[in-house]
Each structure stands twice: as structure tokens, then as C-alpha cells.
Design an enzyme around this catalytic site. Structure first.
Site, PDB file in Angstrom:
ATOM      1  N   CYS A 108     -18.817  24.555 -37.973  1.00 59.48           N
ATOM      2  CA  CYS A 108     -18.669  23.381 -37.096  1.00 59.48           C
ATOM      3  C   CYS A 108     -17.236  22.861 -37.110  1.00 59.48           C
ATOM      4  O   CYS A 108     -16.711  22.492 -38.157  1.00 59.48           O
ATOM      5  CB  CYS A 108     -19.624  22.272 -37.535  1.00 59.48           C
ATOM      6  SG  CYS A 108     -19.492  20.768 -36.531  1.00 59.48           S
ATOM      7  N   CYS A 115      -2.232   5.180   0.064  1.00 54.21           N
ATOM      8  CA  CYS A 115      -3.179   5.845   0.949  1.00 54.21           C
ATOM      9  C   CYS A 115      -2.757   7.289   1.201  1.00 54.21           C
ATOM     10  O   CYS A 115      -1.656   7.544   1.683  1.00 54.21           O
ATOM     11  CB  CYS A 115      -3.261   5.080   2.261  1.00 54.21           C
ATOM     12  SG  CYS A 115      -4.509   5.734   3.353  1.00 54.21           S
ATOM     13  N   CYS A 144     -16.496  19.686 -32.440  1.00 52.45           N
ATOM     14  CA  CYS A 144     -15.956  19.572 -31.075  1.00 52.45           C
ATOM     15  C   CYS A 144     -16.662  18.504 -30.257  1.00 52.45           C
ATOM     16  O   CYS A 144     -16.159  18.045 -29.255  1.00 52.45           O
ATOM     17  CB  CYS A 144     -16.016  20.910 -30.355  1.00 52.45           C
ATOM     18  SG  CYS A 144     -17.674  21.424 -29.871  1.00 52.45           S
ATOM     19  N   ASN A 175       0.835  -1.195   0.000  1.00 54.52           N
ATOM     20  CA  ASN A 175       0.000   0.000   0.000  1.00 54.52           C
ATOM     21  C   ASN A 175       0.872   1.248   0.000  1.00 54.52           C
ATOM     22  O   ASN A 175       1.267   1.736   1.043  1.00 54.52           O
ATOM     23  CB  ASN A 175      -0.951  -0.029   1.204  1.00 54.52           C
ATOM     24  CG  ASN A 175      -1.900   1.156   1.198  1.00 54.52           C
ATOM     25  OD1 ASN A 175      -1.697   2.129   0.468  1.00 54.52           O
ATOM     26  ND2 ASN A 175      -2.933   1.080   2.009  1.00 54.52           N
ATOM     27  N   CYS A 179     -23.497  25.530 -28.082  1.00 57.01           N
ATOM     28  CA  CYS A 179     -22.679  25.961 -29.218  1.00 57.01           C
ATOM     29  C   CYS A 179     -22.664  27.488 -29.326  1.00 57.01           C
ATOM     30  O   CYS A 179     -21.616  28.089 -29.523  1.00 57.01           O
ATOM     31  CB  CYS A 179     -23.213  25.341 -30.501  1.00 57.01           C
ATOM     32  SG  CYS A 179     -22.060  25.486 -31.875  1.00 57.01           S
ATOM     33  N   ASN A 223      -5.007   4.144  -6.306  1.00 61.81           N
ATOM     34  CA  ASN A 223      -5.517   4.326  -4.963  1.00 61.81           C
ATOM     35  C   ASN A 223      -6.379   5.593  -4.999  1.00 61.81           C
ATOM     36  O   ASN A 223      -6.614   6.155  -6.058  1.00 61.81           O
ATOM     37  CB  ASN A 223      -4.359   4.453  -3.967  1.00 61.81           C
ATOM     38  CG  ASN A 223      -4.786   4.001  -2.567  1.00 61.81           C
ATOM     39  OD1 ASN A 223      -5.812   4.433  -2.060  1.00 61.81           O
ATOM     40  ND2 ASN A 223      -3.980   3.138  -1.961  1.00 61.81           N
TER      41      ASN A 223
END
Lengths: 445, 434
Positions: B380, B139, B383, B136, B357, B204
Site C-alpha cells: 500500500c 468570455c 494512494c 469582462n 487496486c 469565467n
């Protein structure tokens, strides 16, 4: 021996007190906090939302729902009241299924709109329960406005004017304020004396003087007197005349106007004192007919039949209301017009002729049937009674243009007595509000 | 039927779902229930050195972030490693492993960064009959302030050193659990590999404060009016975990190092994604803590059904499938051109695409008075925000422009050639090379 559903004649106390309490309790269970959050989360916060457009008072619905989501129902209520000071009552009685909820994109998407009406009630109830009035009155302007009729249109107009600093005097023909909110709506839609509580809350704005038992045209309350004494007049007198059946035998006993029946029921503290027939026939296809029919059933009438002269889809009552009626056991017959009421001193039956649409409008086919009836409730519409002669009328109502301007300068009108609108509480509120804004602008030049 | 059996660095389990080292694996009682429910293995909650047991707070240990309807999106905790005596844990591990020989029993360990401490505990752990150990190093609260947990995991040299000690003092397979509270996850992973670790597990928990009580001004969970950062886990951290798993999987220096994927696995689909990005098995905690051990039935049945549908015979066949498709930005094909397409029949006219948009992006969606929303190809940039905010699945899609078609935004025809930033004329490095 107590009366039962099968006791003949028009009698009171057909059901036990507990059954009546249950029947006339709140029709719609209010949301609790968590339910409201879940319901609120379904709102998509649409751009230029269709629900706002569909609301006669243009409440910013996505905004108030987002405020509920964000844990502030009181702020949500303020958003509602800004547009509709009677938002609490409208949350209860609006036909939302044909207004905001019909327009909700989730109705289109899945047939299940955001429950806007119940959310509005959640928000407004929070403020009402706290007893908070979220508006302050502007400094006195020195102007005085008379409002005739303390129904939704009059109250809405009064609040907005008072908030803007004007002095308001409201003349009401009845002994209580509220108009149809108090006298004309089914009991189970507005329990716990909500209509009066709402008026009390609204009047906290201050600057509004209430004068009851004063009817326009009776005694010294004339339009001339008002225009002389006040800087502006707003007429919101509603529709006090009830249309006649124009059928033979209308004068038998136990043939009455549905609005009176509804009013008596609303005012009765103890529903077991209100008499109702065993075989009730309601004539009409609007909200009033449904309210009368459903409440007759809830009082313990054994058979309740609602009869409308045109086809089903022409009824002005919403599908939601009609579903409520049928679910309570009301039988609905459409395409039949009353021709004759039978009986002696009291009514015993009513004969109908089937109808069909023809080249000259609705015509009777000649085929008839008779319904057993010991009580007949007429709900075929109301009309304006005693309109001041100086005002132009249109279709029997006071003609108005724009924000409620009548043909006479200095006199505005709104609500059911004026042209325009759908004779709904919410349209009356919108008209009263808009007239108030116009009066304010006019008075302040 | 797909074969769900798992062989992770020689540790066998009937399925690739292990319970991560956490409260659900702190006691014999819980672990027996987990195994009876069908979990493939557990990583027993972290053991510390012998001596006076760890002390936990006596107020709330968890904070939460909710989605709609109180759906748990993430939990943070300030609980420490096991607060039960080492001897009790070792006895219980021994008993449970004996009764469930077919399940994976891994023991998580965290002792001070001194060789003797590891030398003392490792033989005792080995005596339980367990299948492996997990170190571990992740933590982020409580223990790290004492020089353990993420304090070790944030220093690659320490990771290497402790991994070496463990490989020296036990014959058990060694898994190093990594903390995400670091800038580049590849460095601790490399250190683990160099130290001889058999595998890494990640992530973790992420250091976090979940919320602040605005009445008391205390972070939550509040202990007597004060709060401390905790470790965040659950669905909310999955994207962070997926990226870190993929980074290690595609790093040439750690290529082939087995990975146990952890971080927000809630359904079989999450597990499949971890596997695809290079994990060989997954560990679950938050979903079990929210819904109970019964979710294992959905996890195993779901993964199995999906593998059958796709024709994958074993978990190993799935593992790493998506790794070759994870690349660096500069290698993405800039000649791949798409445009948003709105299915007018599916559109419910909410206008969220328009608001997104128009307000926050490229003004590439038009709105008519009748609430018809249409894409303006000349604006356009593809995206994908409209796709993301549209509440109707499949209503807005991205359509690829075929080579030769004119991209209305640039006026240029779409090239059929692959072309990335490294060769792009706007790249200063490209010009310098000329």
C-alpha cells in the site's frame, strides 16, 4: 342479477369486467427510460459480483446494467440472452428477492437492492418489442435431437442446439408451448400473452420443429423410438402428477388441484368466465399456493385462506410473494394440516389439526379447527408421472449428473423432472442450456 | 448568529452571495426577483458599447453534462453579452439600485480595447448609482473573436492597460474578471493589480464542447447542424476554479488583492471552500439557473450554521483560512506515511477497492473467497484510490503511521522529522548542492 363476492357457491363473474381487467393487469409496472437510467445508476459494478453468483444462469448483471446506463438496452438484452434465452420471462417471474437482489451489495448496505429484475425486463422488452432476434444459426451439422417437453428447460435446450446447427424436434403434450410459463404462472406476472410471444421470438432462430399434443409414453412416442431415430434426446417433461392431500373427503366436488385452476385461469381469454368459490381454502405454502390464493381473491372470492402445515419460515414461497398475498387480502395460517373435508355433493368445510415439530417430525397436537370452504385448491406439490423405466430415478425424479446426463448414454434430462435445481424457471433454463452444450460437445466429438 | 454581511472592496451587501454576470442578471425583472429572494448582490449582465445591439443565435444556447438522474454537472453556453440596448439596461440598473440600496449592484462591461470606448461608457454606468464595475475579460466565445472578452484576458498587458483606463475614467471600484483559458492564472491577476484594479473575480467559463450528436455529427448545442465551442460552468469546473483562486491568494505579488470566487458554487459548502481559499465573496450562476433563486436560502442558512458551529463571527474571518495550507508539491512532508484501513463491519463487499487496486494501482488489497477485502501494508502506497471509489462513506480510511512504526512497504521506520523533496537524497538538486 350479476354475481358478487358474496354469492354462495363456485360461480363465475363475481366482479365487473373493469375490476377484473385491473386485477389481472401487469403486477409490476415496467420502467420507462428515465426510471431505468436512475435504477441502473445505482449499480456499483461490483468486482466478481455476488449477483452473478446468485443467478442460476450466471447472467453478467453488472455488465448489462452498465449497458443500460450507456444507453443501449438492446446490448444489455444480448448480454442477458447469451446466458438465459428466456430472460424476458425470468425478469417477470424470478424470485429475485431470494436470488440476485438478495445478493446485491446494496441490499446489505441499505436494504434496497438494485432493481435487477425490472432492469432485466426493461432490456429484454426493448429487444422483444423491436422483434429482433439477435442470434444466427450455425451451418447445419446434420445431427438431430429430440426434446420432450416445450417448457423452459426444453425451449432453452432447443434454442442452444439449434443455434449450434443441430436439427431439433420438440414434442409437447399440450397444444401450446411454454410449459409452466404458459400454464403454471399467475396471469398478472405475464400479461399480454407474453409466454407465447417469447416462444415465437425464440423460434426465430430456425431449425426447431414443434410437435404438439404428443405425450411421452402415449401412442408411438416412446423413448426407444426417440433414441433410435435421433442422435440425442433431452427430456424436460416437468412434473405432471399432483400430490394427494391424504385427508378424508377429498372427492367432494369443488376440491381441485391448484395447478389446474391456475392453468384454466391463464387460458381463459375472459376472466369473468372462470368460476371461483366465495370461501376458498388453498392448501400449501409454495409459489403455486400463492398464485392460486391471490388469483382467487382477484377473481372476487370473499374469503381466501392459505393453510400450510409447517411454520411460516418453512414455506417455499418467498417473503415477497407472501407479502403480495396478504396485501391482496389473503389470510395465511401456518402450522395446521388438513384432516377432513366435510360436505355433501360439494365441499362445505375443511377441518385442520394444529401441528408441532416433534422428535419424530411434524405431529398433530390434537387441537382442531374448521374453515368454511366451498372451494378447496390443493397446492402441496407435484411429482414425476410416467418416467421411462430404463432411467434411474433419485427421490422420484430422473437422476442426472453434471450437465443433465441420465443413466442412459444419449439421453439427457433437465427442468423440474430431473434432480437438482430449485424447480424455478431460471434453473430450468440453466439446465436446458447446459445440457445443450454437453449434447453439442458430445455430438461433435 | 454569524454575521454574513459582506464588505467587498467597500461594496456592502447583506450576504456574500452575488449573482454572477449572466442570463439571470440580464433584466430588471430577473434582478428584482433575485433581490426579493434574498441575494446579496448582482453583477449585471455585461453591457457593450452603445449602438446596434448584440445579436445572439436563434437556436439553442446551452449544452449540458449530466450526472445520475439528469443532475446537471455542467452547462456550456454560446450566449453573448446583453443583446438589449445599452440605454434600456442603464435605466433598469438605476431603478433597481434605487429600490434596493442595501444590495450590491455591480455592472459588467465589455467594450473594444480602445480608451475612448471605455471613456464613453464609464460615466454613463456611473450615473446609474451602481456600486462598482466588473471588466469582462473572460468570455471565451463570440466576443473574443472580435478582440474582446478572453482575447483581452489572455494578454496581461491588455488587462493592465484597460484596468488603468478604467481607474482613470471612473471613481467606481474596478473588478477584473479573469478567464481560466490561460496557462498560468497568476499573470493576468498580477497585471490587473499593477493596472490598479481593486479586485479580481474568477473564473469565467472554460472553453468547451459538451457533447457530439452521434447521429448528425454536430457538436451540441447544434445550430443548423454546426456547433461552436462555448463556455463551461457549473459544479464540474469548481476544482479548476478553486485552484486558480488559491494560486492568486498565495502569490506574493498579488497577496491581499481581493478575490470574488466564481465557478460551480452550488451549496453553502462550495462557498465556504472558496472563502477558505482566499475569496472574500462568491458569485453564483449555474446553480441559480438550474434550481432558481430560492437556493439563496440554503446558501445563507448553511453558511451561517457552519460558521456558528465553527465559531467564525464574520465572513472575513473565514476568508483565506486555508491559504497557508496550500503549498507546492516539493514542500509536502514525505515522512508522513499512511495506510488504507478497511472497516470490515461497514464493508458491503462490492469489491470496487479490489478492482481499482488490483487492475489499476498497486495490488495492495487482497480478496478472500468469502469476499473479505484486506489491505496489504507491504504494497500500500496510500494512494487513496480505494477510499475514493468505495461507495460507503467512512468504510475505508487512511490511517497515519506513528513515528517509529515500520512502514512495511519500505521496511523503514517512520521518521518523526519533517522531510520534503528539496532535501530528499533522490533529488538531483540536493546532490548538486552538496
Amino acid at each position: 342479477m350479476a354475481n358478487t363476492e358474496r354469492t354462495p357457491g363456485v360461480v363465475a363473474g363475481r366482479l365487473a369486467a373493469e375490476a377484473l381487467a385491473e386485477n389481472f393487469g401487469d403486477l409490476n409496472t415496467p420502467f420507462d427510460g428515465h426510471e431505468a437510467l436512475v435504477a441502473a445508476d445505482r449499480c456499483y459494478f461490483c468486482y466478481d459480483a455476488p449477483c452473478i453468483t446468485a443467478c442460476p444462469t450466471s447472467i453478467d448483471i453488472p455488465l448489462f446494467i452498465r449497458q443500460i446506463q450507456a444507453g443501449q438496452p438492446e446490448s444489455a438484452a444480448k448480454t442477458i440472452f447469451d446466458q438465459n434465452i428466456l430472460g424476458g420471462m425470468c425478469a417477470r417471474v424470478c424470485p429475485t428477492e431470494t436470488l440476485c437482489e438478495e445478493a446485491c451489495v446494496r441490499e446489505a448496505a441499505e436494504g434496497k437492492p438494485v432493481e435487477i429484475g425490472r432492469l432485466q425486463r426493461f432490456a429484454t422488452d426493448a429487444v422483444m418489442a423491436a422483434g429482433v432476434h439477435p442470434y444466427d444459426r450455425a451451418p447445419e451439422t446434420g445431427k438431430k435431437v429430440a426434446i420432450v417437453g416445450a417448457g423452459p428447460a426444453g425451449l432453452s435446450c432447443a434454442h442452444r442446439l439449434a443455434m449450434n446447427g443441430h436439427k431439433v424436434v420438440m414434442f409437447e403434450a399440450r397444444s401450446k408451448p411454454g410449459g409452466l410459463n404458459e400454464y403454471g404462472i399467475a396471469t398478472y406476472k405475464t400479461v399480454d400473452d407474453f409466454a407465447q410471444a417469447e416462444v415465437d421470438w425464440l423460434l426465430q432462430i430456425g431449425g426447431i420443429e414443434m410437435v404438439y399434443d404428443h405425450k411421452l409414453g402415449a401412442g408411438d412416442l416412446t423413448l426407444d423410438a426417440l433414441t433410435e431415430k435421433y442422435d440425442a434426446v433431452f427430456l424436460a417433461v416437468g412434473l405432471s402428477g399432483v400430490n394427494a392431500l391424504r385427508a378424508e373427503g377429498e372427492d367432494h366436488a369443488h376440491v381441485r388441484d391448484a395447478v389446474d385452476f391456475i392453468s384454466e385461469l391463464r387460458q381463459a381469454a375472459n376472466k369473468s368466465t372462470v368460476p371461483v368459490g366465495r370461501d376458498v381454502v388453498v392448501i400449501g405454502g409454495g409459489m403455486t399456493a400463492v398464485d392460486a390464493a391471490v388469483q382467487s381473491k382477484l377473481l372476487g372470492a370473499e374469503h381466501v385462506t392459505m393453510v400450510y402445515r409447517r411454520p411460516w419460515d418453512r414455506m417455499s414461497a418467498s417473503e415477497h410473494e407472501l407479502h403480495l398475498a396478504t396485501s391482496k387480502g389473503v389470510r395465511i395460517i401456518t402450522g395446521a394440516a388438513p384432516t377432513r373435508l366435510t360436505g355433501g355433493e360439494v365441499v362445505t368445510g375443511i377441518e385442520f389439526a394444529y401441528t408441532e415439530d416433534g422428535p419424530n417430525g411434524l405431529a398433530q397436537t390434537g387441537e382442531t379447527f374448521t374453515l368454511k370452504a366451498d372451494q378447496v385448491l390443493k397446492a402441496i406439490g407435484q411429482h414425476l408421472d410416467g418416467a421411462p423405466g430404463v432411467l434411474d430415478l433419485d427421490g422420484g425424479k430422473i437422476a442426472v449428473t453434471g450437465p443433465g446426463r441420465t443413466s442412459q448414454t444419449g439421453i439427457w434430462a433437465g427442468g423440474d423432472c430431473a434432480t437438482g435445481g430449485d424447480d424455478l424457471t431460471v434453473t430450468a433454463v440453466a439446465e436446458g442450456r447446459d445440457a445443450a452444450d454437453d449434447i453439442h460437445a458430445t455430438l461433435m466429438g | 448568529m454569524a454575521d454574513l454581511t459582506s464588505d467587498f472592496i467597500g461594496i456592502k451587501s447583506p450576504n456574500p452571495f452575488w449573482l454572477a454576470s449572466a442570463p439571470p442578471t440580464d433584466k430588471e425583472y430577473n434582478v428584482r426577483r433575485a433581490f426579493e429572494a434574498g441575494w446579496g448582490g448582482v453583477v449585471w449582465k455585461t453591457l457593450g458599447e452603445a449602438g446596434p445591439p448584440i445579436v445572439n443565435v436563434n437556436g439553442p444556447r446551452y449544452g449540458v453534462v449530466y450526472g445520475a438522474d439528469r443532475r446537471v454537472l455542467g452547462i456550456n453556453n454560446i450566449e453573448l453579452i446583453t443583446d438589449r440596448p445599452l440605454e434600456v439596461n442603464l435605466e433598469e440598473i438605476t431603478r433597481v439600485k434605487k429600490d434596493f440600496p442595501d444590495r450590491a449592484m455591480i455592472v459588467s462591461i465589455m467594450v473594444p480595447c480602445e480608451e475612448q470606448a471605455w471613456k464613453d461608457i464609464l460615466p454613463r454606468v456611473e450615473d446609474t448609482g451602481c456600486d462598482g464595475i466588473e471588466l469582462n475579460f473572460g468570455c471565451p466565445h463570440g466576443m473574443s473573436e472580435r478582440g474582446m472578452g478572453s482575447a483581452v484576458g489572455q494578454v496581461p498587458e491588455y488587462i493592465q492597460m484597460v484596468a488603468e483606463w478604467c481607474k482613470t475614467h471612473t471613481s467606481l471600484p474596478v473588478i477584473v474578471k479573469l478567464t481560466p483559458n490561460i496557462t498560468d492564472i497568476r499573470y493576468p491577476a498580477r497585471a490587473a493589480k499593477v493596472g490598479g484594479a481593486d479586485a479580481v473575480s474568477l473564473i469565467n467559463t472554460v472553453s468547451s464542447i459538451t457533447s457530439v450528436n452521434l447521429d448528425t455529427m454536430s457538436p451540441e448545442p447544434s445550430i443548423d447542424g454546426k456547433g461552436s465551442h462555448g463556455g463551461f460552468c457549473g459544479p464540474a469546473v469548481k476544482p479548476i476554479a478553486l485552484n486558480m483562486v488559491a494560486e492568486i491568494a498565495r502569490d506574493p505579488e498579488t497577496a491581499g488583492l481581493p478575490i470574488s470566487g466564481i465557478g460551480g458554487v452550488t451549496t453553502w459548502r462550495d462557498a465556504a471552500e472558496f472563502l477558505a481559499l482566499g475569496a472574500s465573496n462568491v458569485q453564483v450562476c449555474t446553480a441559480a439557473m438550474v434550481y432558481g433563486f430560492g437556493i439563496i436560502k440554503e446558501l445563507t442558512a448553511g453558511l451561517s450554521a457552519w460558521m456558528d458551529e465553527k465559531g467564525y463571527a464574520s465572513v472575513a474571518e473565514v476568508s483565506g483560512r486555508a491559504v497557508p495550507n496550500v503549498t507546492d508539491w516539493q514542500y509536502l512532508n514525505l515522512n508522513y506515511v499512511t495506510k488504507a484501513r478497511i472497516d470490515q463491519d461497514a464493508c458491503i463487499k462490492c469489491g470496487r477497492c479490489y478492482a481499482a487496486c488490483e487492475d489499476t494501482s498497486h495490488q495492495a488489497i487482497s480478496m478472500s473467497p468469502e469476499r473479505v477485502f484486506e489491505v496489504i501494508d507491504a504494497e500500500c502506497v496510500a494512494c487513496n484510490l480505494c477510499v475514493d471509489v468505495c461507495p460507503v462513506e467512512g468504510c475505508i480510511t487512511m490511517e497515519e503511521l506513528a513515528p517509529g512504526a515500520v512502514n512495511e512497504r519500505t521496511g523503514q521506520p517512520v521518521s518523526s522529522d519533517y522531510g520534503n523533496w528539496t532535501t530528499h537524497p533522490n533529488n538531483p538538486a540536493t546532490r548538486a548542492a552538496e
